[in-house]
Enzyme design. Sequence first.
Site, PDB file in Angstrom:
ATOM      1  N   GLN A 191       0.830  -1.198   0.000  1.00 29.43           N
ATOM      2  CA  GLN A 191       0.000   0.000   0.000  1.00 29.43           C
ATOM      3  C   GLN A 191       0.871   1.257   0.000  1.00 29.43           C
ATOM      4  O   GLN A 191       0.360   2.356   0.002  1.00 29.43           O
ATOM      5  CB  GLN A 191      -0.888   0.033   1.261  1.00 29.43           C
ATOM      6  CG  GLN A 191      -1.956  -1.046   1.301  1.00 29.43           C
ATOM      7  CD  GLN A 191      -2.665  -1.120   2.644  1.00 29.43           C
ATOM      8  OE1 GLN A 191      -2.683  -2.169   3.254  1.00 29.43           O
ATOM      9  NE2 GLN A 191      -3.245  -0.031   3.120  1.00 29.43           N
ATOM     10  N   PHE A 222      -6.189  -3.682   3.545  1.00 26.45           N
ATOM     11  CA  PHE A 222      -6.827  -3.434   4.847  1.00 26.45           C
ATOM     12  C   PHE A 222      -5.838  -2.896   5.882  1.00 26.45           C
ATOM     13  O   PHE A 222      -6.083  -3.020   7.079  1.00 26.45           O
ATOM     14  CB  PHE A 222      -7.513  -4.705   5.365  1.00 26.45           C
ATOM     15  CG  PHE A 222      -8.343  -5.423   4.327  1.00 26.45           C
ATOM     16  CD1 PHE A 222      -9.437  -4.785   3.751  1.00 26.45           C
ATOM     17  CD2 PHE A 222      -8.021  -6.698   3.903  1.00 26.45           C
ATOM     18  CE1 PHE A 222     -10.205  -5.426   2.783  1.00 26.45           C
ATOM     19  CE2 PHE A 222      -8.773  -7.339   2.929  1.00 26.45           C
ATOM     20  CZ  PHE A 222      -9.870  -6.706   2.364  1.00 26.45           C
ATOM     21  N   GLU A 226       0.513  -1.820   4.527  1.00 29.47           N
ATOM     22  CA  GLU A 226       0.992  -0.438   4.629  1.00 29.47           C
ATOM     23  C   GLU A 226       2.488  -0.451   4.974  1.00 29.47           C
ATOM     24  O   GLU A 226       3.295   0.139   4.283  1.00 29.47           O
ATOM     25  CB  GLU A 226       0.204   0.324   5.694  1.00 29.47           C
ATOM     26  CG  GLU A 226       0.673   1.776   5.814  1.00 29.47           C
ATOM     27  CD  GLU A 226      -0.139   2.604   6.792  1.00 29.47           C
ATOM     28  OE1 GLU A 226      -1.196   2.137   7.253  1.00 29.47           O
ATOM     29  OE2 GLU A 226       0.290   3.722   7.110  1.00 29.47           O
ATOM     30  N   ARG A 304      -4.224   7.051  17.292  1.00 26.40           N
ATOM     31  CA  ARG A 304      -5.626   7.042  16.867  1.00 26.40           C
ATOM     32  C   ARG A 304      -6.528   6.490  17.967  1.00 26.40           C
ATOM     33  O   ARG A 304      -7.690   6.869  18.073  1.00 26.40           O
ATOM     34  CB  ARG A 304      -5.820   6.299  15.541  1.00 26.40           C
ATOM     35  CG  ARG A 304      -7.117   6.686  14.849  1.00 26.40           C
ATOM     36  CD  ARG A 304      -7.218   6.206  13.419  1.00 26.40           C
ATOM     37  NE  ARG A 304      -6.692   7.136  12.429  1.00 26.40           N
ATOM     38  CZ  ARG A 304      -7.380   8.147  11.887  1.00 26.40           C
ATOM     39  NH1 ARG A 304      -8.628   8.373  12.220  1.00 26.40           N
ATOM     40  NH2 ARG A 304      -6.819   8.934  11.001  1.00 26.40           N
ATOM     41  N   ARG A 336      -7.518  -1.449   9.069  1.00 25.16           N
ATOM     42  CA  ARG A 336      -8.764  -0.690   8.960  1.00 25.16           C
ATOM     43  C   ARG A 336      -9.331  -0.271  10.332  1.00 25.16           C
ATOM     44  O   ARG A 336      -9.801  -1.117  11.094  1.00 25.16           O
ATOM     45  CB  ARG A 336      -9.776  -1.578   8.238  1.00 25.16           C
ATOM     46  CG  ARG A 336     -10.857  -0.848   7.485  1.00 25.16           C
ATOM     47  CD  ARG A 336     -11.659  -1.878   6.719  1.00 25.16           C
ATOM     48  NE  ARG A 336     -12.435  -1.271   5.645  1.00 25.16           N
ATOM     49  CZ  ARG A 336     -13.065  -1.994   4.713  1.00 25.16           C
ATOM     50  NH1 ARG A 336     -12.998  -3.303   4.715  1.00 25.16           N
ATOM     51  NH2 ARG A 336     -13.750  -1.391   3.768  1.00 25.16           N
ATOM     52  N   PHE A 338      -7.422   1.253  12.662  1.00 16.94           N
ATOM     53  CA  PHE A 338      -6.126   1.741  13.105  1.00 16.94           C
ATOM     54  C   PHE A 338      -6.120   2.201  14.565  1.00 16.94           C
ATOM     55  O   PHE A 338      -5.754   3.323  14.869  1.00 16.94           O
ATOM     56  CB  PHE A 338      -5.749   2.915  12.177  1.00 16.94           C
ATOM     57  CG  PHE A 338      -4.291   3.186  12.024  1.00 16.94           C
ATOM     58  CD1 PHE A 338      -3.501   2.397  11.206  1.00 16.94           C
ATOM     59  CD2 PHE A 338      -3.686   4.254  12.674  1.00 16.94           C
ATOM     60  CE1 PHE A 338      -2.157   2.683  11.026  1.00 16.94           C
ATOM     61  CE2 PHE A 338      -2.333   4.541  12.514  1.00 16.94           C
ATOM     62  CZ  PHE A 338      -1.571   3.746  11.686  1.00 16.94           C
ATOM     63  N   THR A 434      -3.201  11.124  11.179  1.00 18.41           N
ATOM     64  CA  THR A 434      -2.967  11.911  12.395  1.00 18.41           C
ATOM     65  C   THR A 434      -1.573  12.534  12.359  1.00 18.41           C
ATOM     66  O   THR A 434      -1.314  13.519  13.022  1.00 18.41           O
ATOM     67  CB  THR A 434      -3.155  11.058  13.660  1.00 18.41           C
ATOM     68  OG1 THR A 434      -2.291   9.923  13.588  1.00 18.41           O
ATOM     69  CG2 THR A 434      -4.590  10.586  13.776  1.00 18.41           C
ATOM     70  N   ALA A 503      -5.457   5.419   5.982  1.00 20.44           N
ATOM     71  CA  ALA A 503      -6.217   6.437   6.707  1.00 20.44           C
ATOM     72  C   ALA A 503      -7.467   6.868   5.929  1.00 20.44           C
ATOM     73  O   ALA A 503      -7.947   7.995   6.111  1.00 20.44           O
ATOM     74  CB  ALA A 503      -5.345   7.642   7.050  1.00 20.44           C
ATOM     75  N   GLU A 707     -12.420   3.210   6.220  1.00 20.40           N
ATOM     76  CA  GLU A 707     -12.343   2.644   7.556  1.00 20.40           C
ATOM     77  C   GLU A 707     -13.595   2.792   8.422  1.00 20.40           C
ATOM     78  O   GLU A 707     -13.964   1.861   9.134  1.00 20.40           O
ATOM     79  CB  GLU A 707     -11.172   3.279   8.318  1.00 20.40           C
ATOM     80  CG  GLU A 707      -9.824   2.920   7.775  1.00 20.40           C
ATOM     81  CD  GLU A 707      -8.754   3.813   8.379  1.00 20.40           C
ATOM     82  OE1 GLU A 707      -8.672   4.985   7.983  1.00 20.40           O
ATOM     83  OE2 GLU A 707      -8.022   3.350   9.257  1.00 20.40           O
TER      84      GLU A 707
END
Lengths: 757, 157
Positions: A191, A222, A226, A304, A336, A338, A434, A503, A707
């Site tokens: 990702q 998902f 990442e 988060r 998803r 997070f 964030t 995100a 998400e």
Amino acid sequence: MINIDSRTHVRGESIYVNDIPLREDTLFGVVFASPLAHGKVKSIDFSEALQIDGVEGIISVKDIKGENQIGGIIQDEELFADKTVDYIGMPIALVCAKTERIAKKAVSRIKIDIEELHPIVTAREAYAAKKFIVPSRTFKIGDTESEWKSCAHIIEGQAEMGGQEHVYLETQGAYAYLTEDDGIKIHSSTQATKYVQRAAAKVLGMPMHKIEVDVNRIGGGFGGKEDQGTPWACMAALAAQTLRKPVKLVLSRAEDIKMTGKRHPYSFDFKLGLSKDLKIVCYEVQCFQNAGACADVSPAVMERTLFHGTASYFVPNARITVHSCKTNIPPNTAFRGFGAPQGMFVLEAALMKAAVTLGVDMMEIQKKNLLSEGDRFPYDQEAKNCNARKCWDTAWKTFGVEKLKKEVADFNQKNDLFKKGVSLYPLCFGISFTKTSLNQGRSLVHIYSDGTVSITTGVVEMGQGVNTKILQAAAQTLSISTRRFTIHSTNTSRIANPSPTAASSGADLNGKATIMACQALLARLKGVACQELKAQDPGDIEIKDEVIYHKGRKTELTWARLVFLTEEARVSLSEHAHYATPIIHFNKAMEKGHPFAYHVYGTAVTVVTVDCLRGTYNVDLVKIIHDFGSSMNLDIDIGQVEGALLQGIGLMTIEELLIDQTGKLVYDDLSSYKVPDIYFTPRTLEVKPLDSKPDPLALLGSKAVGEPPLMYGIGTYFAILKAMREFNPQLKLELWAPMTHQKCLMSLYDNYGDLLK
Amino acid sequence: MNKQITLTINGEARAVEVGPTDILLDVLREKLGIKSPKIGCERGDCGACTVLLDGKSVRSCLILAIEADGHKITTLEGLSRNGLTPLQESFLKHSSFQCGFCAPGIVLSATELLAKHPHPSEEEIKESISGNLCRCTGYKPIIEAIAAVSNARRKSV
């Protein structure tokens, strides 16, 4: 508009990493990984493995020309274990052979001697041993200490939430080969092309511009790809660099489940104070995040959890703390939601416990405390265009919740062994990374001389339909047919330094950049049209449905002709644009700011039936009012809501990440780790858009959708718990998710003897 | 010891040399260049490798290539030779797939169902897809797409 990626999906022509035609002499890599969760490596013997015919090399730490380091946020992650092993499945070496089968055989012949050390498996153990990834953080609002005394009711307790395996259907993988002049190309199922490129450069000791990372699409991510697409890509690239042959490394499902991190398990200690009229006065929670063996993105996940600690409620006095605990399991990672689902679950668990303790309806407490316009979150941002109450009230009315409650009560009255439960779950989720610096998108748009257009952005298509949305945005901006577009693979040579596709923000960031690029092109095209039409002001020119208008009047000039003329006039038909989300900021020292572009709201109504003899359950109904802003593609958006919901239901019910004391995953394949199958989908499933305003910071006003809807699954947990309490009002309220069938059955008969008296 | 086998794949006779333990899925993908059957779990749990063997859906990861000798195999590549089938069109229209990795298996499972039961009930639809995992969609648009083909056939009769 249908998802453009579906066109090749239904023909079986979609190409994933494992489908790329192989180059001559391609080798296949299989990872040799640690069998123990914690220990010192005393010796490794590759000799027997190397003797197997067809084995061309075993790549390990000794082959690394750069640094043995792939950590993203914190540089604490080795590509290959060197002196210690920190989790079961930690890669130690990569065997490269002429076939995968030979490589697998060779892996089984590697001998390793490890001095076993005590593994820490749970977050609470790590907390006691003071093993942390980063220092703990706290978000505060109001003054909990002085306000506890004004609470009429104080509820304390513990809760647990298990992790979740991603089960992207396409496992992790990469294919790497040398290009001329010491370059290297990596096809990766990631990702985040930038993360792969950056880490590979570091490991290989090469400059980033010599490494090209390409992603056509991925078979689900998902969040699991990442940060964790990176190791496999680096290994394949390192092997290709060392052996000077193309190397493909695709994990088997068993390897993927064993070696990769998952959603973080969390443990919680909570304390909730309510006023006499059930308003939340105070809330304190200690969250113990099981981060695994190294940081990965755990510090961001932790953040988060803090941001979503008060969920969709207004809490005037709150103190939310997260401890990121270092353990001997694979590094847990993005998934998803997070960290938000965990923060939201524990508050909901506290409300449930309060409702049970006080003998009131949980919905009454929920409703009284929903966010209102202008309320402040603990991080200081104000709730603007706040739709929390609107979603709740709309769901209540539209889906006839009063009637549903009565039907459920009647059913429970009439049935002894089957019980129903109904819950509402209010959602509030902040959109933006964030980490403010990640909120940037990029797009490269070329118009070719025949009038067709190609777009490359920094975003990775993984099924979320982002390429379709980008195409729609471009077609709308240029006012030409969608058939004129191609969206190309995500590639670091065309788009440099992209933020990861994560995100929920891929469409907003890269779509906005695409619009900017198209607007710049449009301005130049209008300039040429102005000359051609001998008009005065390019402002009088407009393109509508591929025809050029002057002062609102249709002209003879068409899109295709104008493109041709622009090329002839030596005016550029290419544009690269960069978008950075305005407004947002966050001061980490103060833990205050305005981190989110906007919030997404919604409410889910859930009804379940529990078979109290067997401990099994069915989700009868989920009906959702969801705040899409102004959806630019309801087919795609509703698909995202439905898919996220089922993944969320899985998280809260049947998907159990059971880790034993040795750090071994007990359910380590798809026959024991169960994800929802077609029978698990709610019998009735309805998603209705809230009558909402388009958000200016969302792509064409269409709010991010990846998400947020996962969190609707939390409602299923509480509906089940409510049904179980109908059967056994004495049952101990353990507040442990997921509520597996096994746990459901055991809980139903907890204290059951007392019930019979 | 290797043996030459003959498979009729998507209507075309193909000869291929296989070993005694070669898996049909691997032979299709690696030796015959047919990439639509996907490797999802290698043990029959996910259904991504589903192909039709003499019209019946099978998990090609659980079948030895040699067992398929002399049989007919249909993969997703073979379905759309003369344009998309109504089922494929319906999957497109209903946005039934997101990442697409489960699509080859699900299209074939549903093809088998509709060949056997032109008008399946919702339960029959679910049963036919029960061996195929999809992690993206929540299954609803898959069920709806299959039901829509059945309904369209009813109308055209």
